[in-house]
Write an enzyme that holds these catalytic residues in place. Structure first.
Site, PDB file in Angstrom:
ATOM      1  N   ASP A 196      12.638  27.576  55.017  1.00 13.43           N
ATOM      2  CA  ASP A 196      12.171  28.956  54.876  1.00 13.43           C
ATOM      3  C   ASP A 196      10.733  29.119  55.353  1.00 13.43           C
ATOM      4  O   ASP A 196      10.379  30.106  55.991  1.00 13.43           O
ATOM      5  CB  ASP A 196      12.242  29.403  53.403  1.00 13.43           C
ATOM      6  CG  ASP A 196      13.688  29.536  52.954  1.00 13.43           C
ATOM      7  OD1 ASP A 196      14.586  29.342  53.814  1.00 13.43           O
ATOM      8  OD2 ASP A 196      13.911  29.828  51.766  1.00 13.43           O
ATOM      9  N   LEU A 250      43.823  51.619  51.338  1.00 17.17           N
ATOM     10  CA  LEU A 250      44.934  50.660  51.404  1.00 17.17           C
ATOM     11  C   LEU A 250      45.918  50.916  50.276  1.00 17.17           C
ATOM     12  O   LEU A 250      45.513  51.300  49.176  1.00 17.17           O
ATOM     13  CB  LEU A 250      44.399  49.239  51.233  1.00 17.17           C
ATOM     14  CG  LEU A 250      43.570  48.657  52.366  1.00 17.17           C
ATOM     15  CD1 LEU A 250      42.855  47.396  51.895  1.00 17.17           C
ATOM     16  CD2 LEU A 250      44.468  48.337  53.546  1.00 17.17           C
ATOM     17  N   GLU A 294      42.539  38.167  53.839  1.00 15.60           N
ATOM     18  CA  GLU A 294      41.092  38.212  53.541  1.00 15.60           C
ATOM     19  C   GLU A 294      40.886  38.625  52.102  1.00 15.60           C
ATOM     20  O   GLU A 294      41.626  39.429  51.579  1.00 15.60           O
ATOM     21  CB  GLU A 294      40.389  39.303  54.377  1.00 15.60           C
ATOM     22  CG  GLU A 294      40.441  39.102  55.846  1.00 15.60           C
ATOM     23  CD  GLU A 294      40.403  40.431  56.598  1.00 15.60           C
ATOM     24  OE1 GLU A 294      39.996  41.458  56.021  1.00 15.60           O
ATOM     25  OE2 GLU A 294      40.812  40.418  57.762  1.00 15.60           O
ATOM     26  N   LYS A 342      39.588  40.831  49.145  1.00 20.27           N
ATOM     27  CA  LYS A 342      39.202  42.248  49.073  1.00 20.27           C
ATOM     28  C   LYS A 342      37.877  42.294  48.322  1.00 20.27           C
ATOM     29  O   LYS A 342      37.832  42.150  47.102  1.00 20.27           O
ATOM     30  CB  LYS A 342      40.269  43.065  48.348  1.00 20.27           C
ATOM     31  CG  LYS A 342      39.981  44.549  48.374  1.00 20.27           C
ATOM     32  CD  LYS A 342      41.184  45.341  47.892  1.00 20.27           C
ATOM     33  CE  LYS A 342      40.992  46.836  48.076  1.00 20.27           C
ATOM     34  NZ  LYS A 342      39.889  47.384  47.301  1.00 20.27           N
ATOM     35  N   ASP A 355      34.657  43.488  46.514  1.00 18.95           N
ATOM     36  CA  ASP A 355      34.432  44.627  45.633  1.00 18.95           C
ATOM     37  C   ASP A 355      33.021  45.147  45.862  1.00 18.95           C
ATOM     38  O   ASP A 355      32.091  44.832  45.132  1.00 18.95           O
ATOM     39  CB  ASP A 355      34.621  44.183  44.178  1.00 18.95           C
ATOM     40  CG  ASP A 355      34.852  45.361  43.267  1.00 18.95           C
ATOM     41  OD1 ASP A 355      34.941  46.503  43.775  1.00 18.95           O
ATOM     42  OD2 ASP A 355      34.933  45.144  42.054  1.00 18.95           O
ATOM     43  N   ARG A 393      31.361  55.143  53.778  1.00 17.93           N
ATOM     44  CA  ARG A 393      32.705  55.640  54.030  1.00 17.93           C
ATOM     45  C   ARG A 393      32.828  57.092  53.564  1.00 17.93           C
ATOM     46  O   ARG A 393      33.506  57.898  54.180  1.00 17.93           O
ATOM     47  CB  ARG A 393      33.689  54.762  53.268  1.00 17.93           C
ATOM     48  CG  ARG A 393      35.120  55.265  53.297  1.00 17.93           C
ATOM     49  CD  ARG A 393      36.031  54.254  52.616  1.00 17.93           C
ATOM     50  NE  ARG A 393      37.415  54.661  52.706  1.00 17.93           N
ATOM     51  CZ  ARG A 393      38.040  55.374  51.793  1.00 17.93           C
ATOM     52  NH1 ARG A 393      37.402  55.793  50.718  1.00 17.93           N
ATOM     53  NH2 ARG A 393      39.311  55.699  51.956  1.00 17.93           N
ATOM     54  N   GLU A 417      32.346  45.540  54.347  1.00 21.93           N
ATOM     55  CA  GLU A 417      31.957  45.801  52.964  1.00 21.93           C
ATOM     56  C   GLU A 417      30.538  45.279  52.738  1.00 21.93           C
ATOM     57  O   GLU A 417      30.223  44.150  53.102  1.00 21.93           O
ATOM     58  CB  GLU A 417      32.941  45.047  52.046  1.00 21.93           C
ATOM     59  CG  GLU A 417      33.024  45.588  50.655  1.00 21.93           C
ATOM     60  CD  GLU A 417      33.995  46.769  50.499  1.00 21.93           C
ATOM     61  OE1 GLU A 417      34.455  47.327  51.525  1.00 21.93           O
ATOM     62  OE2 GLU A 417      34.262  47.135  49.346  1.00 21.93           O
ATOM     63  N   TYR A 462      35.338  43.503  58.370  1.00 19.42           N
ATOM     64  CA  TYR A 462      36.783  43.262  58.278  1.00 19.42           C
ATOM     65  C   TYR A 462      37.633  44.096  59.228  1.00 19.42           C
ATOM     66  O   TYR A 462      38.841  43.953  59.237  1.00 19.42           O
ATOM     67  CB  TYR A 462      37.286  43.421  56.837  1.00 19.42           C
ATOM     68  CG  TYR A 462      36.926  44.739  56.164  1.00 19.42           C
ATOM     69  CD1 TYR A 462      37.383  45.950  56.649  1.00 19.42           C
ATOM     70  CD2 TYR A 462      36.139  44.733  55.022  1.00 19.42           C
ATOM     71  CE1 TYR A 462      37.049  47.136  56.019  1.00 19.42           C
ATOM     72  CE2 TYR A 462      35.800  45.922  54.382  1.00 19.42           C
ATOM     73  CZ  TYR A 462      36.261  47.125  54.895  1.00 19.42           C
ATOM     74  OH  TYR A 462      35.936  48.284  54.269  1.00 19.42           O
ATOM     75  N   LYS A 471      46.369  43.293  44.369  1.00 21.85           N
ATOM     76  CA  LYS A 471      45.255  43.342  43.423  1.00 21.85           C
ATOM     77  C   LYS A 471      45.391  42.255  42.359  1.00 21.85           C
ATOM     78  O   LYS A 471      46.498  41.887  41.955  1.00 21.85           O
ATOM     79  CB  LYS A 471      45.211  44.716  42.730  1.00 21.85           C
ATOM     80  CG  LYS A 471      45.042  45.881  43.693  1.00 21.85           C
ATOM     81  CD  LYS A 471      43.680  45.908  44.365  1.00 21.85           C
ATOM     82  CE  LYS A 471      42.617  46.539  43.497  1.00 21.85           C
ATOM     83  NZ  LYS A 471      42.709  47.981  43.408  1.00 21.85           N
ATOM     84  N   CYS A 493      22.471  35.141   5.686  1.00 25.78           N
ATOM     85  CA  CYS A 493      23.542  34.471   6.418  1.00 25.78           C
ATOM     86  C   CYS A 493      24.896  34.819   5.809  1.00 25.78           C
ATOM     87  O   CYS A 493      25.094  34.663   4.600  1.00 25.78           O
ATOM     88  CB  CYS A 493      23.325  32.958   6.380  1.00 25.78           C
ATOM     89  SG  CYS A 493      24.679  32.048   7.146  1.00 25.78           S
ATOM     90  N   CYS A 514      26.211  31.145   4.295  1.00 26.31           N
ATOM     91  CA  CYS A 514      25.575  30.407   3.197  1.00 26.31           C
ATOM     92  C   CYS A 514      24.581  31.259   2.414  1.00 26.31           C
ATOM     93  O   CYS A 514      23.964  30.779   1.472  1.00 26.31           O
ATOM     94  CB  CYS A 514      24.881  29.154   3.723  1.00 26.31           C
ATOM     95  SG  CYS A 514      23.407  29.525   4.677  1.00 26.31           S
ATOM     96  N   CYS A 555      19.878  31.666  11.033  1.00 25.62           N
ATOM     97  CA  CYS A 555      20.052  31.364   9.619  1.00 25.62           C
ATOM     98  C   CYS A 555      19.058  30.253   9.278  1.00 25.62           C
ATOM     99  O   CYS A 555      18.932  29.270  10.019  1.00 25.62           O
ATOM    100  CB  CYS A 555      21.487  30.883   9.387  1.00 25.62           C
ATOM    101  SG  CYS A 555      21.682  29.989   7.841  1.00 25.62           S
ATOM    102  N   CYS A 612      23.993  25.071   5.538  1.00 28.82           N
ATOM    103  CA  CYS A 612      24.921  26.114   6.001  1.00 28.82           C
ATOM    104  C   CYS A 612      26.186  25.473   6.571  1.00 28.82           C
ATOM    105  O   CYS A 612      26.142  24.744   7.563  1.00 28.82           O
ATOM    106  CB  CYS A 612      24.228  26.966   7.058  1.00 28.82           C
ATOM    107  SG  CYS A 612      25.285  28.261   7.707  1.00 28.82           S
TER     108      CYS A 612
END
Ligand code: IVH
Length: 680
Positions: free
Chosen positions: A37, A87, A118, A120, A122, A141, A178, A230, A319, A413, A416, A431, A437
């Site tokens: 980097d 789809l 492929e 899908k 999200d 879209r 996407e 895609y 799905k 608690c 106990c 606690c 306990c």
């Protein structure tokens, strides 16, 4: 500047741009970083300086120009000349068979069809328009016909090339795909928002959508959005290959990122195998997917099949079961953990989510209850992703009933009755009962017996509860005093299972030092820290004798962990348990103390692919990291070794083609064992 000076500058600018574009392509599109980097940043600074000194040589497609000028005042509308479609969905293998049958009937074919497969993703669907290879416009879209111009934000997405690479691309090329936020970036953004009191996003999709909707591109530039392409839309002045899978390859060649999981399969049966394989690895993907998209691979067949209303006949999305559902929060109970931490747990009206019926979900802590603003009786959204414990992610405020009641944190608690400790600045409430306990005792014994600790087979949670409730066991050491008769007297324990458990107890006595340290259940001492402690000190007595300063010399041990270790070892009752365990015969082979920081795989890059029998890929990754390896997600020439289990696909093929060392699970286990990295 003189003419020769400026032409030398022009040449240098061109060289730097090409070099930066190459590095960008390798890093963001091929996932194969080619330089550190810092070197990349240096090249970028050199280019910026040269462009600043030669303003006439500036160009909007220079890698320095991703974040444009001033924020917009509003979004422009964009008409999609070719509508962006949606789809149809399938929810089962049967529905996939129906899909295949419909296609074969229409095409009057009875040989299996080739499908492109492929994930899908999200995220948010976007369209990129390249004219003569230069990015002209990015748009959402929207409703499929009209979207919004988000060019200013799209330009900040590093995997979107400002200029296409190579040649052969059509003069006008619209690429669709996407935009999404990988998990790591999502967590980082939310963590920052929490720290700064900013807006916390519910999920990566909302975060990506919220980012693209910003008028100020600097916000998008600070969030590492990703894009996978895609499909294509408008194409003029050129042509594309005749198969979808080949089009994707062409796009990749032109510098666009495509999904690394893309593949082809034959017929519904092939699609089913792809679905099963990816569904099994869904939790390990670094981004959210909600299904698999299957597309008829041959473009000519796609044309014949055409569309019905807004969806193509040649594609379908199978799905996954939903990971989020709504249900009602009936009550909240407070559970006490091994270290006394009190966790509020939501009791829910049972709901089917993420493939199982869920009736409990964690509410984490007081702050989380406040953040959610949740009350008893509320309708809530519950999320269950993979093996992660179900979570309440939000409240549906519109559905709050009149009799909803606030959630009150107890002051004592629930197990106990010791007072709870509310420490200023700490989110976790504890606690104060310690080993008084029963809840804490039970949890610490369960931890002691667990697979990655002492691995006592057959000693399940219910059994530990019984042993503690019936006062047969007070500490982990008491487990080793149990007789077959005592065990056989417990509920749901037959003579045979009692004998098996007794044998498992005896077997567990032969352990390793890292496991033993881990099994003690010291706060913040996970497997990796336990391993570091074991390696550093070589034996238990040296660890017990170590003061805070000595502890701080251990890899990854800071003041907080050092303090927890000291507190634990300073408590006489803990030393008593340790001594009793050793008296009962718990033992381990000697560990050679190492110089701090020496790790056998230091400096190596490993990749784990396919499925492993004895552990998840994440576990394998953690163990390799414990040995100093860097574990990468993809294979490149910099990879030192690939661990390949059954089902390994393109990564294995790539490793083989690059001549990189490949080992199987057995060899991995041997390596881990050799280095004291306890196999599961
Ligand atoms: S193809 C004509 N492929 O799913 C085909 N869509 O319901 C149009 N999506 O809005 C889409 N991953 O946002 C396609 N590999 C993929 C996809 C994908 C995600 C989304 C896309 C679209 C929605 C369709």
């Amino acid at each position: 500047m003189s003419a020769t000076g400026s032409s030398a500058a022009a040449a240098e600018i061109a060289r730097l741009r090409t070099e930066l574009e190459d590095h960008n392509y390798r890093y963001y599109v091929l996932d194969e970083p080619s330089i550190p980097d810092a070197s990349y940043d240096r090249l970028m600074r050199e280019l910026k300086a040269l462009e600043d000194a030669n303003p006439s040589l500036r160009s909007p497609d220079s890698p320095t120009q991703r974040v444009g000028g001033a924020p917009l005042s509003e979004f422009k509308q964009v008409a999609h000349e070719l509508p962006m479609l949606s789809l149809d969905n399938a929810f089962s293998a049967e529905e996939m068979l129906d899909f295949e049958r419909r296609i074969m009937n229409r095409l009057k074919r009875d040989d299996p069809i080739e499908f492109a497969c492929e994930p899908k993703l999200d995220g948010i669907a976007v369209s990129l328009l390249y004219r003569d290879g230069v990015l002209e416009r990015g748009a959402t879209r929207g409703d499929g016909r009209t979207g919004e111009d988000i060019t200013h934000n799209i330009r900040t997405v590093q995997s979107v090339p400002l200029k296409l690479r190579g040649e052969g691309y059509p003069a006008l090329l619209e690429v669709r795909g996407e935009v999404y936020l990988p998990h790591e970036a999502f967590e980082a953004i939310n963590e920052k928002a929490r720290a700064e009191g900013g807006k916390v996003f519910v999920n990566p999709r909302n975060a990506a959508a919220g980012t693209l909707r910003q008028l100020d591109p600097r916000i998008a530039a600070a969030r590492p959005l990703q894009m996978c392409c895609y499909s294509v839309g408008l194409v003029e002045g050129g042509s594309l290959p005749e198969r979808h899978s080949e089009i994707l390859q062409a796009l990749q060649g032109w510098g666009l990122r495509i999904n690394a999981e893309s593949d082809v399969a034959l017929g519904a049966a092939g699609c089913d195998a792809y679905y099963t394989s990816l569904a099994g690895r869904r939790d390990q993907l670094p981004y959210d997917i909600d299904g698999i998209v299957f597309k008829v691979n041959e473009i000519a067949l796609q044309r014949t099949l055409g569309f019905v209303s807004r969806a193509p006949r040649w594609a379908i999305a199978r799905k996954f079961p939903a990971q989020e559902e709504s249900t009602r929060l009936l009550d909240v109970e407070f559970q006490v953990g091994r270290t006394g931490a009190v966790t509020p747990v939501a009791r829910l009206e049972p709901v089917f989510v993420g493939g199982v019926t869920v009736s409990n979900a964690t509410l984490h802590n007081r702050d989380e209850i406040a953040r959610l603003g949740v009350m008893k009786g509320d309708s809530v959204i519950v999320r269950r992703a993979g093996d992660v414990i179900p979570q309440v992610v939000s409240v549906i405020l519109e559905q709050r009933p009149d009799d909803a009641s606030p959630i009150r944190f107890p002051t004592h608690c629930p197990v106990c009755d010791s007072p709870l400790e509310f420490i200023e600045g700490e989110v976790v409430v504890r606690c104060s009962g310690g080993l008084v306990c029963a809840a804490q005792r039970k949890q610490s014994i369960k931890h002691f017996a667990s697979r990655r600790a002492m691995d006592i087979e057959g000693l399940g949670d219910k059994l530990v509860d019984q042993l503690v409730d019936e006062d047969l066991v007070h500490s982990a050491a008491d487990l080793y005093t149990l007789t077959v008769e005592q065990l056989a007297g417990l509920e749901r324990m037959a003579e045979k299972s009692a004998a098996n458990l007794r044998r498992a107890l005896d077997d567990s006595k032969q352990t390793t030092l890292p496991r033993f340290i881990y099994s003690l259940g010291i706060r913040e001492v996970g497997e990796a820290t336990a391993l570091n402690l074991a390696r550093h000190f070589g034996d238990l007595d040296a660890l017990i004798a170590a003061d805070e300063e000595a502890l701080l010399e251990v890899d990854d041990v800071g003041p907080v962990v050092a303090d927890y270790v000291r507190q634990f070892l300073d408590a006489p009752q803990n030393i008593e348990v340790i001594n009793a365990l050793i008296d009962h015969g718990v033992t381990w082979p000697a560990v050679e103390a190492e110089a701090a920081g020496a790790k056998p795989l230091e400096g190596e890059t490993w990749v784990v692919t396919g499925t492993l029998d004895s552990m998840s890929r994440d576990e394998a990754k953690g163990r390799l990291q414990n040995l100093g390896a860097k574990v990468a997600g993809s294979v490149s020439k910099n990879t030192d070794c690939v661990v390949a289990g059954p089902g390994a696909g393109s990564k294995l093929a790539k490793a083989e083609s690059l001549g990189i060392k490949v080992i199987d699970e057995e060899a991995l286990l041997a390596l881990l064992a050799e280095n004291g990295e306890s196999p599961p």
